[in-house]
Design a protein around this motif. Structure first.
Motif, short mmCIF file in Angstrom:
data_model
loop_
_atom_site.label_atom_id
_atom_site.label_comp_id
_atom_site.label_asym_id
_atom_site.label_seq_id
_atom_site.Cartn_x
_atom_site.Cartn_y
_atom_site.Cartn_z
N ALA A 60 0.84 -1.20 0.00
CA ALA A 60 0.00 0.00 0.00
C ALA A 60 0.88 1.26 0.00
O ALA A 60 0.59 2.23 -0.71
N GLY A 61 1.96 1.22 0.76
CA GLY A 61 2.87 2.36 0.82
C GLY A 61 3.47 2.67 -0.53
O GLY A 61 3.59 3.84 -0.92
N GLU A 99 7.29 -4.07 -4.66
CA GLU A 99 7.25 -3.10 -3.55
C GLU A 99 8.54 -3.11 -2.74
O GLU A 99 8.73 -2.27 -1.87
N LYS A 100 9.44 -4.07 -3.06
CA LYS A 100 10.71 -4.15 -2.35
C LYS A 100 11.87 -4.02 -3.31
O LYS A 100 13.01 -4.35 -2.99
N SER A 101 11.59 -3.60 -4.53
CA SER A 101 12.63 -3.55 -5.55
C SER A 101 12.94 -2.13 -6.00
O SER A 101 13.24 -1.87 -7.17
N ASP A 138 20.30 5.88 4.16
CA ASP A 138 20.12 6.20 2.76
C ASP A 138 19.54 4.96 2.11
O ASP A 138 20.23 4.11 1.58
N ALA A 139 18.26 4.84 2.24
CA ALA A 139 17.60 3.58 1.89
C ALA A 139 17.74 3.22 0.43
O ALA A 139 17.57 2.08 0.05
N TRP A 140 18.03 4.18 -0.39
CA TRP A 140 17.99 3.90 -1.82
C TRP A 140 19.24 3.21 -2.33
O TRP A 140 19.29 2.81 -3.47
N CYS A 149 11.13 3.01 2.97
CA CYS A 149 12.16 2.21 2.32
C CYS A 149 11.53 1.12 1.48
O CYS A 149 10.84 0.26 2.03
N PHE A 150 11.78 1.14 0.20
CA PHE A 150 11.25 0.10 -0.66
C PHE A 150 12.28 -0.98 -0.90
O PHE A 150 12.59 -1.33 -2.04
N VAL A 151 12.86 -1.42 0.19
CA VAL A 151 13.75 -2.59 0.17
C VAL A 151 13.28 -3.51 1.27
O VAL A 151 12.55 -3.09 2.17
#
Lengths: 204, 249
Positions: free
Chosen positions: A17-18, A187-189, B35-37, B69-71
């Motif tokens: 969702a985020g 969503e995690k990539s 720095d999550a990216w 964070c999208f990791v």
């Protein structure tokens, strides 16, 4: 546009969702059959065991609602990881279990030829997308995506939008009419993952 | 090809990010911390000692990390029950790290794996080197000897349903002397699930050794970067030049 992330008690709904919200779309996380039937876009996330996934969908009375949205109304549905696998006919994870049966495909265990490869397949791996794939528009060639799984979807009845290799080639993403699925976690990539989600929201 | 991973471990004391030395909170980060990216994955551990802070603060930090964070994000520290799994996953964690709770109740590994999938269960093994050169598993922030050897415990945990093993050398934690790759290799070679190695990385070369000598699928760092953009990039450039297959951007 109403984007609904289907809550069936498995998987990280918040991050899906985020990610969708980050793309500027209104998102509802819901396990309400009516909300699901009325969605413009459905995302079926999910991490966990196949049998539990199906059992949870049934226990919440969501199978008919999903069926109506996906098959009746033809709304675009994106399945992520387990959510993608649930669209198959059946899975051999811990016994044989029937799935939603939307795709003529089975879910089978990863069986890399190289025995030294560790299972589950966890981490960032190359994905090669087929030209013209909707989900991979504007995604650079040979982008990396994050995987975490021991099973994968396999079948002649699916249009493989992208492949990955982990001791064996397997389907990393499929597109079948209004049904879309990724074995990896968009969503995690990071950026490439967000682009895949954006394509699902804007190009389907 | 599956890339080797570079995992950033964040240790939080009552919701505040600290670095550690020999498992003691040592230095509070004040800078903009992540720095999550450019990291491949995050592990956030609650190192709050019992009675010294609020679980809520840690949960809030996890929710915040997850939102930004999208990791992949793994969270742990003080996990004793399936309810604790639910709470952390509900805050946006993708995986849960268990340690003491699994030693006290190995059935928790199986129960959690059945409910959330094996990929969700990361068994953290903290080990200390004995004087005779063998290793022993410790729990409770490295304070309780268990009599278990890390290899046997890791193997058992794999059978019980753990999806990844995170090995930490207590002796090397925060020393910047490099990983204990004897320990890492012994454990990594005893299981088929991915091994994450932790504790002691101080130079980029230590990462290469973690992969090549420690047989790691992922190297973890808690204290080496002070979370600046260039440090992760330099680490990855170094690994690339050393012939390690990593994700560069």
């Amino acid at each position: 546009m109403k984007v609904v992330v289907v809550d069936y008690g498995l998987g990280n709904l918040r991050s899906v969702a985020g990610a969708v919200e980050r793309l500027g779309a209104q998102t509802t996380v819901s396990s309400d059959p009516t909300t699901i039937q009325d969605a413009d876009r459905l995302i079926l996330p999910g991490v966990g065991a196949f049998a539990d996934g199906m059992a949870n969908l049934r226990a919440r009375g969501l199978v008919d609602a999903l069926q109506e949205a996906a098959r009746g109304k033809g709304r675009p549905v994106l399945g992520i990881c387990l959510g993608a696998q649930l669209m198959a006919r059946e899975s051999e994870e811990f016994g044989l279990h029937p799935g939603l049966g939307w795709l003529d495909a089975r879910v089978v265990r990863l069986a890399p030829v190289d025995q030294s490869l560790r299972i589950p397949h966890v981490g960032w791996n190359d994905v090669s997308a087929k030209a013209g794939s909707v989900l991979f528009q504007d995604v650079p060639e040979r982008s990396l995506f994050y995987f975490v799984h021991s099973f994968h979807i396999d079948g002649m009845g699916i249009d493989r939008a992208a492949m990955c290799d982990y001791g064996q080639p397997f389907t990393a993403a499929f597109e079948a009419d209004n049904l879309y699925g990724t074995q990896f976690h968009p969503e995690k990539s990071q950026l490439q993952g967000l682009q895949v989600l954006r394509n699902f929201l804007e190009r389907t | 090809m599956l890339r080797k991973r570079l995992i950033t471990v964040l240790t939080l004391n009552d919701g505040v990010l600290f670095r550690t030395r020999n498992f003691q909170p040592d230095y509070r980060y004040t800078a903009n911390f992540v720095d999550a990216w450019s990291v491949d994955e995050l592990v956030a551990l609650d190192i709050t000692r019992p009675g010294e802070g609020s679980r809520e603060h840690f949960h809030r930090a996890i929710a915040e990390l997850s939102r930004q964070c999208f990791v992949p994000l793994a969270a742990g520290g003080g996990v004793r029950s399936v309810d604790d799994f639910h709470a952390l996953l509900g805050m946006g964690a993708d995986k849960v790290v268990i340690n003491t709770g699994a030693v006290e109740n190995p059935g928790l590994i199986t129960e959690a794996a059945r409910l959330f999938g094996t990929q969700c269960v990361v068994l953290s093994v903290d080990a200390r080197r004995r004087t005779d050169g063998t290793y022993e598993v410790y729990t409770h922030f490295g304070s309780h000897p268990t009599g278990l050897t890390p290899e046997a415990w890791a193997r058992r945990a794999e059978d019980l349903g753990a999806g990844e093993i995170m090995i930490t050398s207590i002796d090397r934690d925060g020393t910047l002397e490099g990983y204990d790759n004897d320990l890492n290799r012994q454990v990594a070679d005893s299981v088929r699930i991915p091994a994450l190695v932790c504790g002691g990385a101080g130079r980029w070369k230590d990462f290469v050794d973690g992969f090549e000598l420690g047989h790691a699928a992922a190297v973890c760092t808690t204290n080496i970067y002070h979370f600046t953009e260039t440090s992760v990039r330099s680490a990855k450039m170094f690994l690339h030049d050393a012939g390690i297959s990593i994700r560069e951007s």
